[in-house]
Scaffold this motif. Structure first.
Motif, PDB file in Angstrom:
ATOM      1  N   ARG A 105       0.837  -1.268  -0.180  1.00  0.00           N
ATOM      2  CA  ARG A 105      -0.053  -0.285   0.131  1.00  0.00           C
ATOM      3  C   ARG A 105       0.829   1.257  -0.099  1.00  0.00           C
ATOM      4  O   ARG A 105       0.555   2.090  -0.651  1.00  0.00           O
ATOM      5  N   LYS A 106       1.944   1.339   0.874  1.00  0.00           N
ATOM      6  CA  LYS A 106       2.942   2.486   0.746  1.00  0.00           C
ATOM      7  C   LYS A 106       3.467   2.811  -0.475  1.00  0.00           C
ATOM      8  O   LYS A 106       3.783   3.701  -1.029  1.00  0.00           O
ATOM      9  N   LEU A 107       3.709   1.707  -1.423  1.00  0.00           N
ATOM     10  CA  LEU A 107       4.392   1.821  -2.522  1.00  0.00           C
ATOM     11  C   LEU A 107       3.159   1.912  -3.731  1.00  0.00           C
ATOM     12  O   LEU A 107       3.630   1.975  -4.869  1.00  0.00           O
ATOM     13  N   GLU A 108       2.152   1.704  -3.201  1.00  0.00           N
ATOM     14  CA  GLU A 108       0.863   1.931  -4.364  1.00  0.00           C
ATOM     15  C   GLU A 108       0.907   0.750  -5.333  1.00  0.00           C
ATOM     16  O   GLU A 108       0.795   1.021  -6.463  1.00  0.00           O
ATOM     17  N   LEU A 109       1.126  -0.404  -4.893  1.00  0.00           N
ATOM     18  CA  LEU A 109       1.167  -1.753  -5.706  1.00  0.00           C
ATOM     19  C   LEU A 109      -0.136  -2.248  -5.379  1.00  0.00           C
ATOM     20  O   LEU A 109      -0.329  -2.764  -4.251  1.00  0.00           O
ATOM     21  N   PRO A 110      -1.068  -2.519  -6.178  1.00  0.00           N
ATOM     22  CA  PRO A 110      -2.206  -3.014  -5.966  1.00  0.00           C
ATOM     23  C   PRO A 110      -2.372  -4.655  -6.069  1.00  0.00           C
ATOM     24  O   PRO A 110      -1.556  -5.157  -6.768  1.00  0.00           O
ATOM     25  N   ALA A 111      -3.123  -5.131  -5.016  1.00  0.00           N
ATOM     26  CA  ALA A 111      -2.927  -6.633  -5.168  1.00  0.00           C
ATOM     27  C   ALA A 111      -3.965  -7.169  -6.047  1.00  0.00           C
ATOM     28  O   ALA A 111      -5.011  -6.603  -6.245  1.00  0.00           O
ATOM     29  N   ASP A 112      -3.948  -8.451  -6.809  1.00  0.00           N
ATOM     30  CA  ASP A 112      -4.946  -8.898  -7.691  1.00  0.00           C
ATOM     31  C   ASP A 112      -4.989 -10.558  -7.161  1.00  0.00           C
ATOM     32  O   ASP A 112      -4.188 -11.113  -7.774  1.00  0.00           O
ATOM     33  N   PRO A 113      -5.908 -10.786  -6.263  1.00  0.00           N
ATOM     34  CA  PRO A 113      -6.013 -12.203  -5.880  1.00  0.00           C
ATOM     35  C   PRO A 113      -6.481 -13.013  -7.054  1.00  0.00           C
ATOM     36  O   PRO A 113      -6.054 -14.326  -7.089  1.00  0.00           O
ATOM     37  N   SER A 114      -7.070 -12.461  -8.091  1.00  0.00           N
ATOM     38  CA  SER A 114      -7.129 -13.423  -9.213  1.00  0.00           C
ATOM     39  C   SER A 114      -6.012 -13.920 -10.236  1.00  0.00           C
ATOM     40  O   SER A 114      -6.137 -15.143 -10.829  1.00  0.00           O
ATOM     41  N   ALA A 115      -4.925 -13.428  -9.751  1.00  0.00           N
ATOM     42  CA  ALA A 115      -3.449 -14.028 -10.378  1.00  0.00           C
ATOM     43  C   ALA A 115      -2.975 -15.235  -9.668  1.00  0.00           C
ATOM     44  O   ALA A 115      -1.784 -15.474 -10.037  1.00  0.00           O
ATOM     45  N   VAL A 116      -3.539 -15.557  -8.504  1.00  0.00           N
ATOM     46  CA  VAL A 116      -2.714 -16.645  -7.585  1.00  0.00           C
ATOM     47  C   VAL A 116      -3.409 -17.915  -7.875  1.00  0.00           C
ATOM     48  O   VAL A 116      -4.607 -18.129  -8.071  1.00  0.00           O
ATOM     49  N   GLN A 117      -2.585 -19.104  -8.109  1.00  0.00           N
ATOM     50  CA  GLN A 117      -2.723 -20.293  -7.893  1.00  0.00           C
ATOM     51  C   GLN A 117      -1.896 -21.234  -7.635  1.00  0.00           C
ATOM     52  O   GLN A 117      -0.681 -20.764  -7.774  1.00  0.00           O
ATOM     53  N   THR A 118      -2.127 -22.475  -7.551  1.00  0.00           N
ATOM     54  CA  THR A 118      -0.904 -23.349  -7.185  1.00  0.00           C
ATOM     55  C   THR A 118      -1.260 -24.687  -7.766  1.00  0.00           C
ATOM     56  O   THR A 118      -2.700 -24.971  -7.957  1.00  0.00           O
ATOM     57  N   VAL A 119      -0.411 -25.605  -8.343  1.00  0.00           N
ATOM     58  CA  VAL A 119      -0.564 -26.837  -9.133  1.00  0.00           C
ATOM     59  C   VAL A 119      -0.117 -27.953  -8.439  1.00  0.00           C
ATOM     60  O   VAL A 119       1.129 -27.944  -7.840  1.00  0.00           O
ATOM     61  N   GLN A 120      -0.702 -29.031  -8.124  1.00  0.00           N
ATOM     62  CA  GLN A 120      -0.220 -30.308  -7.692  1.00  0.00           C
ATOM     63  C   GLN A 120      -0.441 -31.265  -8.621  1.00  0.00           C
ATOM     64  O   GLN A 120      -1.568 -31.365  -9.239  1.00  0.00           O
ATOM     65  N   VAL A 121       0.593 -32.353  -8.766  1.00  0.00           N
ATOM     66  CA  VAL A 121       0.509 -33.515  -9.638  1.00  0.00           C
ATOM     67  C   VAL A 121       0.071 -34.634  -8.685  1.00  0.00           C
ATOM     68  O   VAL A 121       0.729 -35.088  -7.811  1.00  0.00           O
ATOM     69  N   THR A 122      -1.188 -35.235  -9.269  1.00  0.00           N
ATOM     70  CA  THR A 122      -1.623 -36.499  -8.113  1.00  0.00           C
ATOM     71  C   THR A 122      -1.358 -37.745  -8.925  1.00  0.00           C
ATOM     72  O   THR A 122      -2.021 -37.839 -10.229  1.00  0.00           O
ATOM     73  N   VAL A 123      -0.774 -38.645  -8.302  1.00  0.00           N
ATOM     74  CA  VAL A 123      -0.544 -40.057  -9.004  1.00  0.00           C
ATOM     75  C   VAL A 123      -1.417 -41.114  -8.407  1.00  0.00           C
ATOM     76  O   VAL A 123      -0.942 -41.156  -6.901  1.00  0.00           O
ATOM     77  N   ASP A 124      -2.350 -42.019  -8.909  1.00  0.00           N
ATOM     78  CA  ASP A 124      -2.944 -42.923  -8.223  1.00  0.00           C
ATOM     79  C   ASP A 124      -2.115 -44.324  -8.102  1.00  0.00           C
ATOM     80  O   ASP A 124      -1.108 -44.679  -9.326  1.00  0.00           O
ATOM     81  N   ALA A 125      -1.708 -44.816  -7.130  1.00  0.00           N
ATOM     82  CA  ALA A 125      -0.507 -46.044  -7.043  1.00  0.00           C
ATOM     83  C   ALA A 125      -1.166 -47.154  -6.367  1.00  0.00           C
ATOM     84  O   ALA A 125      -1.557 -46.973  -5.055  1.00  0.00           O
TER      85      ALA A 125
END
Length: 211
Positions: free
Chosen positions: A80-100
């Motif tokens: 906020r001090k640096l006037e940098l807006p947050a964009d929650p729509s730009a975050v995600q994480t990816v996981q690979v799942t293997v059936d074993a």
């Protein structure tokens, strides 16, 4: 903390900077806040913006800490001090799942191939010690399930954006396979039947994707 979203075991935020130089300044100030140790954030600096992920990775713990809550507030204050807006729509994480069917043997192969290590307290999970690559989860199966693919991708998205992401995937030719655990977890399939899971942690009734 409206800037942040919980995705899997960590909290993520994305701040639009508009330039590499502005992002570098932001990262420098984050570094002055965070110090060293397991609670220090993972930071990804790009010309368009900065992604910050808060997750501890030690020999006996993997996840959020109390310090991370305080650190998230401090990082947002700097933005906020640096006037940098947050964009929650730009975050995600990816996981690979293997059936074993033979979990330990399958895990051992992928651990050696990827150079990953077991997640603390969870031998069915492998994580990148450099925290750059997608984690792998090995889902123990009692018998083969020929109606589905044996390897699939889990995509963690902000809980308030999950339904829009699912709608976009379905509009692009996908179909809904299972929504039993919605609004925390959905199973989708592409036009050829390859499955993928969408997880939305941080909302009501969170449940792990792919499990």
């Amino acid at each position: 903390m409206q800037d942040w979203r919980v995705l899997g075991e960590g909290a993520c935020a994305y701040f639009r900077t508009g330039s590499f130089a502005a992002g570098a300044q932001f990262v420098q100030e984050i570094g002055e806040l965070a110090g060293a140790g397991a609670d220090a954030p993972d930071v990804d600096l790009r010309p368009e913006g900065v992604t910050v992920r808060l997750v501890a990775l030690t020999e006996d713990y993997y996840g959020l800490t109390e310090r991370h809550v305080e650190l998230a507030r401090l990082i947002s204050a700097v933005a906020r001090k640096l006037e940098l807006p947050a964009d929650p729509s730009a975050v995600q994480t990816v996981q690979v799942t293997v059936d074993a069917l033979t979990g330990p043997a399958v895990v051992a192969f992928w651990r050696a191939l990827l150079g990953y290590r077991e997640r603390a307290g969870s031998p069915e999970d492998l994580v990148d010690p450099q925290r750059r690559g997608a984690p792998f989860y090995f889902q123990q199966m009692a018998e083969p399930r020929p109606q589905r693919n044996r390897v699939h991708v889990d995509v963690w998205v902000p809980h308030d954006l999950a339904e829009a992401r699912i709608a976009a995937a379905m509009a692009a030719g996908g179909r809904l396979v299972n929504d039993e655990f919605a609004p925390a977890h959905w199973v989708l399939a592409d036009p050829e039947g390859n499955e993928a899971c969408v997880g939305a942690a941080g909302g009501p009734d969170p449940a792990p994707a792919g499990r």
